[in-house]
Design an enzyme around this catalytic site. Structure first.
Site, PDB file in Angstrom:
ATOM      1  N   HIS A 133      -2.474   5.741  14.690  1.00 22.75           N
ATOM      2  CA  HIS A 133      -3.834   5.573  14.164  1.00 22.75           C
ATOM      3  C   HIS A 133      -3.793   4.585  13.016  1.00 22.75           C
ATOM      4  O   HIS A 133      -2.726   4.164  12.571  1.00 22.75           O
ATOM      5  CB  HIS A 133      -4.442   6.910  13.731  1.00 22.75           C
ATOM      6  CG  HIS A 133      -3.581   7.694  12.784  1.00 22.75           C
ATOM      7  ND1 HIS A 133      -2.460   8.375  13.182  1.00 22.75           N
ATOM      8  CD2 HIS A 133      -3.690   7.917  11.453  1.00 22.75           C
ATOM      9  CE1 HIS A 133      -1.907   8.986  12.152  1.00 22.75           C
ATOM     10  NE2 HIS A 133      -2.623   8.714  11.081  1.00 22.75           N
TER      11      HIS A 133
ATOM     12  N   GLU B  23      -3.058  15.210  10.835  1.00 22.93           N
ATOM     13  CA  GLU B  23      -4.064  14.910   9.819  1.00 22.93           C
ATOM     14  C   GLU B  23      -5.476  15.223  10.317  1.00 22.93           C
ATOM     15  O   GLU B  23      -5.966  14.608  11.268  1.00 22.93           O
ATOM     16  CB  GLU B  23      -3.982  13.430   9.435  1.00 22.93           C
ATOM     17  CG  GLU B  23      -2.606  12.990   8.960  1.00 22.93           C
ATOM     18  CD  GLU B  23      -2.493  11.484   8.783  1.00 22.93           C
ATOM     19  OE1 GLU B  23      -3.502  10.793   9.049  1.00 22.93           O
ATOM     20  OE2 GLU B  23      -1.424  11.010   8.386  1.00 22.93           O
TER      21      GLU B  23
ATOM     22  N   HIS C 185      -5.997  13.173  13.804  1.00 18.70           N
ATOM     23  CA  HIS C 185      -4.899  12.337  14.262  1.00 18.70           C
ATOM     24  C   HIS C 185      -3.640  13.201  14.224  1.00 18.70           C
ATOM     25  O   HIS C 185      -3.073  13.440  13.162  1.00 18.70           O
ATOM     26  CB  HIS C 185      -4.750  11.093  13.384  1.00 18.70           C
ATOM     27  CG  HIS C 185      -5.993  10.258  13.369  1.00 18.70           C
ATOM     28  ND1 HIS C 185      -6.633   9.887  12.207  1.00 18.70           N
ATOM     29  CD2 HIS C 185      -6.731   9.739  14.380  1.00 18.70           C
ATOM     30  CE1 HIS C 185      -7.703   9.155  12.495  1.00 18.70           C
ATOM     31  NE2 HIS C 185      -7.778   9.063  13.810  1.00 18.70           N
TER      32      HIS C 185
ATOM     33  N   HIS D 156       0.862  -1.183   0.000  1.00 23.38           N
ATOM     34  CA  HIS D 156       0.000   0.000   0.000  1.00 23.38           C
ATOM     35  C   HIS D 156       0.895   1.229   0.000  1.00 23.38           C
ATOM     36  O   HIS D 156       1.654   1.441   0.941  1.00 23.38           O
ATOM     37  CB  HIS D 156      -0.886  -0.019   1.253  1.00 23.38           C
ATOM     38  CG  HIS D 156      -1.892   1.093   1.309  1.00 23.38           C
ATOM     39  ND1 HIS D 156      -3.247   0.870   1.168  1.00 23.38           N
ATOM     40  CD2 HIS D 156      -1.759   2.412   1.487  1.00 23.38           C
ATOM     41  CE1 HIS D 156      -3.889   2.017   1.270  1.00 23.38           C
ATOM     42  NE2 HIS D 156      -3.014   2.972   1.467  1.00 23.38           N
TER      43      HIS D 156
ATOM     44  N   HIS E  34       0.029   3.571  11.587  1.00 27.22           N
ATOM     45  CA  HIS E  34       1.224   4.406  11.479  1.00 27.22           C
ATOM     46  C   HIS E  34       1.202   5.573  12.463  1.00 27.22           C
ATOM     47  O   HIS E  34       0.169   5.950  13.003  1.00 27.22           O
ATOM     48  CB  HIS E  34       1.403   4.925  10.049  1.00 27.22           C
ATOM     49  CG  HIS E  34       0.303   5.823   9.555  1.00 27.22           C
ATOM     50  ND1 HIS E  34      -0.948   5.368   9.246  1.00 27.22           N
ATOM     51  CD2 HIS E  34       0.287   7.149   9.297  1.00 27.22           C
ATOM     52  CE1 HIS E  34      -1.703   6.363   8.819  1.00 27.22           C
ATOM     53  NE2 HIS E  34      -0.984   7.463   8.845  1.00 27.22           N
TER      54      HIS E  34
END
Length: 437
Positions: free
Chosen positions: A367, A337, A361, A288, A331
């Site tokens: 998160h 964010e 976050h 990803h 991560h």
């Protein structure tokens, strides 16, 4: 209303609403056509390099300096500016909110803005603020400009009618608009109450990110950004101009509409963008990739590769990676964010994060997918799957985002957000396969 293609940031545009209203060959003739006044609006220092120098020449019925009263203070108590670090005492943590309710009383755009987070310092022009707006009444004789930063507007419900000095734009959910710093705007509505999000960018203006190894195509393409054609309002009646300046609000009386620009040319303009024209790229074999591949616009800081603000979206797309955990991984990140959801579901949080909602976050706080999302992605049959009817976004900044008292005390704050990770049970049992029972 018409819109002109935007062939590239930094290029000049020209448009007129009356034939011959735009002077040719010089910017400030002794007598402008139609008895208009020439006025320059600068969005950069005069001595900025050519590639970053931004200004537009406006040919208007009256110069904007003309008003009938001194500025006086105005109240907008829910709109906050950084630094705003002592506004509340909510401890750090992962946070999520339900949608902000629509107002019951008559509320205009400016008074319908509620600040959720602030970051940086409005006085030194670094950082940003995240807002939500909800309003149900058009600004009829009121006009507004923000001297503190440009505003990236993300509608979630209801179509906005943005009448700026340089023309008019209808901006619906699934589209975004940029209102430049200092640009006069009157905000109306076309199909009922409106709700959405705003990133108020105090720093360097938003621009397209470099594509690097991606090459010449994909992501957001310049041709899909559209600027308004000239449109003016010749209205002579008492009006008010409202201003945000240095984190405070002021207003002054004028006897005419300030949206009286008959023609203009330049590169300091409002614009809109249809998020469905974003061409995503992604993994086509395994793993990803970082969310930076979904960056639509970036506002650079003084440090290369580290943004003052990034605007990132998570649009409809195909998921095809083999032997891969496809949602975002768990991560911790140096960036902070703030997320919102325009429609549909977000693949890492299918429950609890709903359209109109928000999450925060902050830097270095862990998160990732909730327990349901982890279980589903870990056991799914890995065949091509299209994520459809979805559109999430993120305002991501290098600075910590401080939560306002409004956000901390809001009834929409989800007290049980942390519970979404409670079901992440221990699967380690000393064997390579782990315990998946």
């Amino acid at each position: 209303m018409g819109l002109a293609y935007m062939p590239g940031f930094g290029n000049d545009f020209e448009t007129e609403s009356l034939p011959g209203a735009l002077p040719q060959g010089q910017n400030s003739p002794q007598r402008a056509p139609y008895g208009l006044y020439a006025e320059q609006l600068s969005g950069s220092p005069f001595t900025a390099p050519r590639g970053t120098n931004e200004r537009s020449w406006l040919y208007r019925i009256r110069p904007s300096v003309r008003h009938t009263s001194r500025f006086k203070s105005m109240s907008a108590p829910y709109w906050k500016s950084a630094p705003n670090v002592d506004d509340g005492d909510l401890p750090i943590g992962q946070l999520r909110w339900d949608p902000t309710p629509m107002p019951n009383e008559a509320t205009t755009f400016v008074h319908g803005i509620r600040t959720m987070t602030t970051a940086g310092d409005v006085h030194t022009q670094v950082g940003m603020a995240s807002h939500v707006y909800a309003f149900n009444t058009a600004m009829e004789d009121d006009y507004f400009f923000n001297a503190d930063g440009e505003m990236l507007v993300v509608p979630q419900e209801g179509t906005l009618d943005l009448f700026t000095e340089l023309g008019r734009m209808a901006v619906a959910p699934g589209e975004i608009a940029i209102i430049p710093r200092g640009m006069m705007v009157q905000v109306g509505l076309t199909d009922g109450p409106c709700r959405g999000y705003i990133c108020e960018n105090y720093g360097a203006k938003f621009t397209l990110p470099d594509r690097g190894p991606i090459g010449a195509n994909c992501l957001a393409n310049p041709r899909d950004f559209k600027t308004p054609v000239a449109a003016y309002e010749d209205k002579e009646k008492p009006c008010r101009v409202q201003v945000k300046w240095g984190g405070r609000f002021y207003e002054t009386e004028i006897d005419h509409s300030p949206l009286d620009v008959v023609a203009w040319h330049g590169n300091y303009t409002p614009y809109k963008y249809d998020l469905s024209t974003f061409s995503p790229v992604g993994a086509i074999l395994f793993d990803h990739p970082d969310p930076s591949i979904f960056t639509v616009l970036t506002a650079p800081s003084g440090e290369e590769g580290t943004a003052n603000v990034d605007f990132v979206i998570f649009p409809p797309r195909w998921m095809v990676a083999e032997n891969t955990f496809r949602p975002p991984w768990y991560h911790r990140n140096i960036m902070s964010e703030f997320m919102g959801l325009i429609k549909g579901q977000y693949d890492a949080k299918e429950k609890g994060f709903v359209p109109g909602g928000m999450s925060l976050h902050n830097m270095m706080l862990p998160h990732g997918p909730d327990a349901f999302g982890f279980e589903k992605a870990s056991t799914a049959k890995l065949e091509p799957v299209k994520l459809d009817e979805t559109m999430a976004f993120m305002f991501e900044t290098r600075y910590p985002q401080h939560v306002t008292s409004y956000a901390a005390e809001s009834q929409t704050l989800q007290d049980d957000y942390l519970d979404c990770w409670t079901g992440l049970k221990k699967r380690f049992d000393g064997t390579p396969e782990g315990n998946w029972d």
